[in-house]
Design a protein around this motif. Structure first.
Motif, PDB file in Angstrom:
ATOM      1  N   VAL A   1      -1.003  -2.389   2.596  1.00 25.29           N
ATOM      2  CA  VAL A   1      -2.192  -2.869   3.300  1.00 25.29           C
ATOM      3  C   VAL A   1      -3.196  -3.425   2.298  1.00 25.29           C
ATOM      4  O   VAL A   1      -3.521  -2.764   1.299  1.00 25.29           O
ATOM      5  N   VAL A   2      -3.707  -4.627   2.570  1.00 26.17           N
ATOM      6  CA  VAL A   2      -4.761  -5.231   1.761  1.00 26.17           C
ATOM      7  C   VAL A   2      -5.983  -5.430   2.645  1.00 26.17           C
ATOM      8  O   VAL A   2      -5.881  -5.991   3.740  1.00 26.17           O
ATOM      9  N   LEU A   3      -7.117  -4.967   2.180  1.00 32.56           N
ATOM     10  CA  LEU A   3      -8.387  -5.158   2.880  1.00 32.56           C
ATOM     11  C   LEU A   3      -9.193  -6.209   2.132  1.00 32.56           C
ATOM     12  O   LEU A   3      -9.424  -6.061   0.929  1.00 32.56           O
ATOM     13  N   VAL A   4      -9.634  -7.251   2.834  1.00 30.25           N
ATOM     14  CA  VAL A   4     -10.478  -8.286   2.229  1.00 30.25           C
ATOM     15  C   VAL A   4     -11.822  -8.243   2.932  1.00 30.25           C
ATOM     16  O   VAL A   4     -11.942  -8.623   4.102  1.00 30.25           O
ATOM     17  N   GLU A   5     -12.853  -7.768   2.224  1.00 39.04           N
ATOM     18  CA  GLU A   5     -14.167  -7.537   2.821  1.00 39.04           C
ATOM     19  C   GLU A   5     -15.222  -8.358   2.086  1.00 39.04           C
ATOM     20  O   GLU A   5     -15.168  -8.473   0.860  1.00 39.04           O
TER      21      GLU A   5
ATOM     22  N   LEU B   1     -10.090  -5.377  -1.642  1.00 40.01           N
ATOM     23  CA  LEU B   1     -10.671  -6.536  -2.319  1.00 40.01           C
ATOM     24  C   LEU B   1     -12.030  -6.845  -1.707  1.00 40.01           C
ATOM     25  O   LEU B   1     -12.227  -6.738  -0.496  1.00 40.01           O
ATOM     26  N   GLY B   2     -12.945  -7.251  -2.553  1.00 44.22           N
ATOM     27  CA  GLY B   2     -14.290  -7.570  -2.071  1.00 44.22           C
ATOM     28  C   GLY B   2     -15.180  -7.913  -3.243  1.00 44.22           C
ATOM     29  O   GLY B   2     -14.725  -8.360  -4.298  1.00 44.22           O
ATOM     30  N   VAL B   3     -16.461  -7.690  -3.075  1.00 44.43           N
ATOM     31  CA  VAL B   3     -17.449  -7.995  -4.106  1.00 44.43           C
ATOM     32  C   VAL B   3     -17.380  -6.926  -5.193  1.00 44.43           C
ATOM     33  O   VAL B   3     -17.416  -5.724  -4.898  1.00 44.43           O
TER      34      VAL B   3
END
Length: 319
Positions: A233-237, A262-264
Motif C-alpha cells: 500500500v502506498v499513501l500519497v498525501e 509519501l507526502g510533504v
C-alpha cells in the motif's frame, strides 16, 4: 477554473441564507468576500480581527448557543496557532464547529514558513472525533462544505487548496472511491494529488483509491482493495508524509502488509519559490512518484532503500 477558496464564500453565503443556525467567524482573512452576506446577516458574519485564539474561542461560544459556526483562516492560523483552543474550547467542552482552512501545505510560498502548515492533519490526529475532508476540486469542496455544515454538531475540518485536479468526482463525505483497478498493489491518492498519481501510475498494475475524506479513515475500502490488488500500500498525501500510515496499518492489522507514506517532507524549504517547485522538491511530481511507487512495489532491497522524504512502515510476516 475557480479555486476551492473562490467557491467557499459564495457557497457559505447561500448557506447563511438557507440555514439560520449558520454563523461565519473570520479573523480578517476572507472578510471582503462576505460583504453582501454581512449586509444581509450582520449578526451572523463576525470578524474578530487578527486574533486567532479568539477566533476559535468565539466559535466555541457560538456553538454553546446552538449555532453552527464555520471558522475560516489560513491553516497555520486555524489549527497550529490556536491549537490549545481547538483542543479545549471545542474538544474538551464537546462542542462542534466547521474549521475551513486555506493555504496549506504551501499554497502561498511567498508568505514563508509562517503561512505553511503541512502538519495540520497530523496535529488534528492527536485529538478525538474530528472528521477531515480534503477535496481535490472546487466542486468537491462545495459538496464537502455542505456535508460539514449539515453534520449536526460534529467537529469537521475542511482543507481547501489552490492545488486541484482537472475535474471533480462525486464524493459522499465518507468513502474512498476506486478509480483504477490492478493486481500488484494499492495506491491511495488524497485530494489534489489524484491527477498526478494517475499520471505516475499509468501502465502500472495497481489499484488507485481516491480519498477526499481521510478521517474517519475508510478502512473497509482499503481492506477490499488489498483482497484483489495485493497488500503493498502506498499513501500519497498533500500534507506531512506518513500522516495516515498508522491508520492504514490499523486497517490491515490482521493482514501481512507493507505501507509507504509519501507526502510533504519535514525539512523546511527556505527558498520558497513556487507551488510547483515545492511539489517537485518534496517528490510529489509525477516523475518522482513513479520512481518512488515503482521502487516500493519492486521488493528488492536496493530499490526500497532509495525512497526520499517518505516514511516506510513494514508489517510483513510472510518471510
Amino acid at each position: 477554473m475557480d479555486t476551492m477558496r473562490d467557491r467557499f464564500a459564495p457557497v457559505l453565503s447561500r448557506l447563511l441564507d438557507e440555514n439560520p443556525r449558520v454563523v461565519v467567524v473570520l479573523a480578517e482573512i476572507g472578510l471582503a468576500d462576505f460583504g453582501e452576506a454581512r449586509q444581509r446577516h450582520p449578526d451572523r458574519v463576525i470578524n474578530v480581527g487578527i486574533r486567532e485564539q479568539l477566533l476559535i474561542g468565539a466559535g466555541a461560544g457560538l456553538a454553546l448557543t446552538g449555532l453552527r459556526p464555520v471558522v475560516h483562516t489560513f491553516a497555520s492560523f486555524l489549527v497550529e496557532r490556536p491549537f490549545e483552543q481547538v483542543k479545549l474550547d471545542l474538544g474538551h467542552q464537546g462542542l462542534g464547529a466547521v474549521l475551513v482552512s486555506a493555504a496549506a501545505s504551501f499554497d502561498w510560498p511567498a508568505g514563508g514558513f509562517t503561512h505553511m502548515a503541512p502538519g495540520d492533519v497530523a496535529l488534528l490526529d492527536t485529538l478525538d472525533g474530528w472528521t477531515v475532508h480534503v477535496p481535490g476540486h472546487p466542486d468537491e469542496a462545495e459538496t464537502l462544505l455542505r456535508h460539514a455544515v449539515a453534520a449536526g454538531d460534529e467537529k469537521v475540518y475542511v482543507r481547501l487548496s489552490v492545488q486541484s485536479n482537472a475535474g471533480g468526482l462525486p464524493v459522499d463525505g465518507v468513502r474512498f472511491r476506486t478509480v483504477r483497478e490492478g493486481g500488484s498493489g494499492v495506491v491511495v491518492a488524497v485530494g489534489p494529488t489524484l491527477d498526478t498519481v494517475l499520471t505516475a501510475t499509468e501502465g502500472l498494475n495497481v489499484t488507485v483509491l481516491y480519498a477526499t475524506t481521510v478521517r474517519p479513515f475508510d478502512a473497509a475500502a482499503l481492506r477490499r482493495a488489498v483482497e484483489s490488488a495485493g497488500t503493498d500500500v502506498v499513501l500519497v498525501e498533500p500534507y506531512l508524509a506518513g500522516t495516515s500510515t498508522a491508520a492504514a496499518n490499523d486497517a490491515l492489522a490482521d493482514v501481512p502488509h507493507r505501507v509507504l507514506g509519501l507526502g510533504v517532507g519535514r525539512a523546511e524549504l527556505r527558498r520558497y519559490g513556487t507551488v510547483e517547485e515545492h511539489i517537485t522538491a518534496h517528490g510529489l511530481d509525477a516523475r518522482s512518484l513513479r520512481d518512488r511507487i515503482g521502487g516500493f512495489l519492486d521488493t528488492s532491497p536496493a530499490r526500497l532503500g532509495g525512497v526520499p522524504s517518505g516514511t516506510l512502515s513494514t508489517v510483513d510476516r510472510r518471510v
